[in-house]
Structures are given as structure tokens and as C-alpha cells.
Design a protein around this motif. Structure first.
Motif, PDB file in Angstrom:
ATOM      1  N   PHE A 137      48.337  32.707  33.898  1.00 18.97           N
ATOM      2  CA  PHE A 137      47.722  31.857  34.905  1.00 18.97           C
ATOM      3  C   PHE A 137      47.878  32.557  36.244  1.00 18.97           C
ATOM      4  O   PHE A 137      48.910  33.173  36.517  1.00 18.97           O
ATOM      5  CB  PHE A 137      48.373  30.472  34.940  1.00 18.97           C
ATOM      6  CG  PHE A 137      48.023  29.644  33.748  1.00 18.97           C
ATOM      7  CD1 PHE A 137      46.916  28.816  33.767  1.00 18.97           C
ATOM      8  CD2 PHE A 137      48.784  29.711  32.589  1.00 18.97           C
ATOM      9  CE1 PHE A 137      46.576  28.067  32.656  1.00 18.97           C
ATOM     10  CE2 PHE A 137      48.451  28.964  31.477  1.00 18.97           C
ATOM     11  CZ  PHE A 137      47.345  28.133  31.511  1.00 18.97           C
ATOM     12  N   MET A 138      46.841  32.472  37.078  1.00 17.15           N
ATOM     13  CA  MET A 138      46.858  33.161  38.360  1.00 17.15           C
ATOM     14  C   MET A 138      46.189  32.294  39.417  1.00 17.15           C
ATOM     15  O   MET A 138      45.142  31.688  39.147  1.00 17.15           O
ATOM     16  CB  MET A 138      46.113  34.487  38.241  1.00 17.15           C
ATOM     17  CG  MET A 138      46.122  35.306  39.497  1.00 17.15           C
ATOM     18  SD  MET A 138      45.357  36.930  39.271  1.00 17.15           S
ATOM     19  CE  MET A 138      43.657  36.530  39.628  1.00 17.15           C
ATOM     20  N   GLN A 139      46.792  32.234  40.598  1.00 13.71           N
ATOM     21  CA  GLN A 139      46.150  31.607  41.737  1.00 13.71           C
ATOM     22  C   GLN A 139      45.153  32.594  42.316  1.00 13.71           C
ATOM     23  O   GLN A 139      45.376  33.813  42.266  1.00 13.71           O
ATOM     24  CB  GLN A 139      47.193  31.208  42.773  1.00 13.71           C
ATOM     25  CG  GLN A 139      48.019  30.035  42.326  1.00 13.71           C
ATOM     26  CD  GLN A 139      49.157  29.671  43.248  1.00 13.71           C
ATOM     27  OE1 GLN A 139      50.160  29.212  42.761  1.00 13.71           O
ATOM     28  NE2 GLN A 139      49.034  29.874  44.537  1.00 13.71           N
ATOM     29  N   PRO A 140      44.040  32.111  42.869  1.00 14.76           N
ATOM     30  CA  PRO A 140      43.032  33.020  43.406  1.00 14.76           C
ATOM     31  C   PRO A 140      43.638  33.941  44.467  1.00 14.76           C
ATOM     32  O   PRO A 140      44.449  33.515  45.283  1.00 14.76           O
ATOM     33  CB  PRO A 140      41.997  32.090  44.036  1.00 14.76           C
ATOM     34  CG  PRO A 140      42.279  30.741  43.506  1.00 14.76           C
ATOM     35  CD  PRO A 140      43.697  30.712  43.077  1.00 14.76           C
ATOM     36  N   GLN A 141      43.227  35.190  44.427  1.00 15.27           N
ATOM     37  CA  GLN A 141      43.705  36.164  45.391  1.00 15.27           C
ATOM     38  C   GLN A 141      42.638  36.517  46.421  1.00 15.27           C
ATOM     39  O   GLN A 141      42.885  37.326  47.313  1.00 15.27           O
ATOM     40  CB  GLN A 141      44.200  37.413  44.669  1.00 15.27           C
ATOM     41  CG  GLN A 141      45.399  37.137  43.784  1.00 15.27           C
ATOM     42  CD  GLN A 141      46.572  36.562  44.574  1.00 15.27           C
ATOM     43  OE1 GLN A 141      47.161  37.261  45.378  1.00 15.27           O
ATOM     44  NE2 GLN A 141      46.888  35.292  44.352  1.00 15.27           N
ATOM     45  N   SER A 142      41.481  35.925  46.293  1.00 12.54           N
ATOM     46  CA  SER A 142      40.430  36.094  47.286  1.00 12.54           C
ATOM     47  C   SER A 142      39.549  34.849  47.248  1.00 12.54           C
ATOM     48  O   SER A 142      39.484  34.159  46.219  1.00 12.54           O
ATOM     49  CB  SER A 142      39.600  37.344  46.998  1.00 12.54           C
ATOM     50  OG  SER A 142      38.792  37.147  45.861  1.00 12.54           O
ATOM     51  N   PRO A 143      38.856  34.552  48.324  1.00 12.03           N
ATOM     52  CA  PRO A 143      37.983  33.368  48.344  1.00 12.03           C
ATOM     53  C   PRO A 143      36.849  33.434  47.329  1.00 12.03           C
ATOM     54  O   PRO A 143      36.333  32.405  46.908  1.00 12.03           O
ATOM     55  CB  PRO A 143      37.425  33.354  49.771  1.00 12.03           C
ATOM     56  CG  PRO A 143      38.314  34.230  50.560  1.00 12.03           C
ATOM     57  CD  PRO A 143      38.909  35.223  49.613  1.00 12.03           C
TER      58      PRO A 143
END
Length: 134
Positions: A51-57
Motif C-alpha cells: 500500500f502506498m500514499q500518493p507521491q504526486s498529485p
């Protein structure tokens, strides 16, 4: 192309929510966690998910529609896992049943709406035996 592994990485707003769910309910072992990205192993067969949180918009969040098929070694283990999921108050979105295509299983949801189909193989009915290629 001959990849050595393929594993899903789900883009979510809150990695901790997913990490806590899979650790508590599926005994996932955290193998990497930098806060915004977590890698987990489930079981001993090398099954992983991330699982990853967004690293760019521009990176889109997960919108649903994914099912993990999680095969266990026996129907007894499926029954035990079903009791554990129900006992924890998690939703059961597909009841525990024997299916004519050759499994006993049920489905629940993780906090992001990913369906977890937990099953063990059984003998398929004559109707479904024709569809197996091996």
C-alpha cells in the motif's frame, strides 16, 4: 518477459489503516514500512501486497473493483478464518459456501473496499470439470 514476482500496490490516502487491517485480521508480516509505503507478506508462500500514499498529485487513488483470491490449504482453515472474520465484526459480502466450480469460500472487504475471497479447493461438479485445462 519472465518476472520473478508480481504483486499489487494499492494507492490509498492512509497506509496505516491498511497496514493495521492486514496485520490484525490476516496475520500479515510487515517487511518494509517507511510511513507512506508498506510491504506485507501473508503466509509462507511468498504472497505479498503493498500500500502506498500518493507521491504526486497526478497519482490516482484506488477506486475499488479489486478482489484478492486467497487460497488456503483446507476447508477447515477457511471455516476457521470465516469464524475469525465474523467474530471481528467485519463484513461478509459473499457467504461461506461450497461452490460447484470447485471451492469452498467467502468474501470480506478491507478498509478500502478491496474484496478478499478466502477459499480452499474442493472437487468441482461435473458441470465445471470440463472447464479445467489441466
Amino acid at each position: 518477459m519472465n518476472p520473478s514476482t508480481i504483486s499489487p500496490c494499492i494507492i490509498v490516502q492512509n497506509v496505516q489503516l491498511a497496514r493495521d487491517f492486514y496485520s490484525a485480521h490476516l496475520n500479515a508480516v510487515i517487511t518494509f514500512d517507511c510511513g507512506w509505503y508498506v510491504n506485507m507478506e501473508i503466509g509462507t508462500a511468498g504472497a505479498t501486497l503493498q500500500f502506498m500514499q500518493p507521491q504526486s498529485p497526478e497519482q490516482p487513488l484506488f477506486q475499488g473493483g479489486l478482489t484478492y483470491n486467497m487460497q488456503l490449504q483446507s476447508t477447515d482453515l477457511v471455516n476457521t478464518m470465516h469464524d475469525r472474520i465474523v467474530g471481528a465484526g467485519l463484513p461478509v459480502v459473499m457467504p461461506l459456501e461450497d461452490h460447484p466450480w470447485g471451492d469452498r469460500g467467502f468474501a470480506t472487504l478491507d478498509p478500502y473496499g478491496v474484496a478478499l475471497y478466502i477459499y480452499a479447493e474442493t472437487e468441482p461438479s461435473a458441470e465445471f470439470q470440463q472447464y479445467f485445462k489441466k
